[in-house]
Scaffold this active site. Structure first.
Site, PDB file in Angstrom:
ATOM      1  N   ASP A   2      96.940  97.962   9.602  1.00 51.85           N
ATOM      2  CA  ASP A   2      96.210  98.572  10.711  1.00 51.85           C
ATOM      3  C   ASP A   2      95.043  97.623  11.016  1.00 51.85           C
ATOM      4  OD1 ASP A   2      94.850 100.588  12.356  1.00 51.85           O
ATOM      5  OD2 ASP A   2      93.519 100.793  10.624  1.00 51.85           O
ATOM      6  N   ASP A  18      91.716  98.507  13.356  1.00 59.14           N
ATOM      7  CA  ASP A  18      90.379  99.121  13.467  1.00 59.14           C
ATOM      8  C   ASP A  18      90.083 100.024  12.276  1.00 59.14           C
ATOM      9  OD1 ASP A  18      91.317  99.169  16.786  1.00 59.14           O
ATOM     10  OD2 ASP A  18      89.603  98.029  16.083  1.00 59.14           O
TER      11      ASP A  18
END
Ligand code: XBP
Ligand code: MG
Length: 257
Positions: free
Chosen positions: A10, A12
């Site tokens: 991922d 953010d």
């Protein structure tokens, strides 16, 4: 025994703490530039983060915080234009003042590359934001480190839907049993679990530390550095001070035992 072949990250909150001082500031700059008196405080933004996707987040804000607001043009085009402006502000923030990767991220990425593990990204954010973060905070050629960069609107449904992790594995040509995912949020965990990936390492941050990470193999505060060993928050004790390749193989073996 399921072989670990690829790491899927991922972005953010996982690669970097981009939300409070990156995306949130960019949204506010775009609102001001558009002559709107909207200001997303740190607290309000934390509430809005339950909605993934910047365009979706703006629409959620209008519906729940400004129900009487009438956009000057058709809603979708108004939001799209505002979001495009936000993305330009975010890209500029990644250059100046810039934003560091989270502790241990660069170290682990370099270790994984040297060991021949395949790298991928699965994120809700706009592709241009990934480029801006990687080239300014990691390396000029950092995009080339990742075989697959699955981002934003490339899939019909954003996290917590599993689409983005499924798409990334399809592009890698790998099944879930060969992949280990890194996430920071409950929406991200749901997306990984929904994609059938069992080995999942969560590094929490200020916005997500109290969320439900059911389905994660291990939850820690950060990946660990010489100065700051990682702290185990949930799951088996498979990590000694820092997440390294040995720890990743142990997490993967535990998840697929
Ligand atoms: C985080 C998101 C994104 C960002 C904002 O994505 O939900 O929407 O908050 O970026 P992830 P955009 O944790 O999956 O990396 O405005 O480009 O959507
Ligand atoms: Mg995230």
């Amino acid at each position: 025994m399921a072989e670990l072949k690829a790491l899927i990250f991922d972005v953010d909150g996982t690669l970097a703490d981009t939300e409070r001082d990156g995306h949130r500031v960019a949204f506010n700059q775009a609102f001001a530039e558009a002559g709107l008196d909207w200001v997303w405080t740190i607290d309000v933004y934390g509430q809005l983060l339950t909605v993934t996707g910047g365009k979706e987040r703006i629409k959620y804000y209008l519906k729940h915080f400004l129900p009487d607001f009438t956009p000057p043009t058709e809603l979708d085009s108004f939001v799209a234009e505002l979001h495009a402006s936000k993305t330009e502000h975010y890209k500029a923030l990644m250059v100046d003042p810039g934003l560091p990767l989270r502790p241990g991220v660069e170290r682990l990425l370099r270790e994984a590359r040297e060991a021949g593990l395949r790298l991928a990204i699965a994120t809700t954010t706009t592709p241009a934001n990934v480029t801006a973060l990687l080239t300014n905070s990691l390396a000029e050629d950092a995009e080339d480190w990742f075989e697959v960069i699955a981002a934003g609107d490339i899939v019909p449904a954003k996290k917590p839907a599993p689409d983005i992790f499924i798409w990334a594995m399809e592009q890698l040509g790998l099944p879930p049993e060969n992949c280990l995912a890194f996430e920071d949020s409950d929406n991200g965990v749901k997306s990984v679990v929904g994609a059938g990936i069992r080995s999942l390492l969560v590094t929490v941050n200020d916005y997500t530390r109290d969320q439900d990470f059911s389905g994660a193999t291990v939850v820690i505060d950060q990946l660990g550095t010489d100065e700051q060993p990682c702290q185990l928050l949930a799951g088996p004790e498979l990590i000694q001070d820092r997440v390294d390749l040995d720890a990743l193989h142990k997490i993967h073996g535990y998840a697929w035992q």
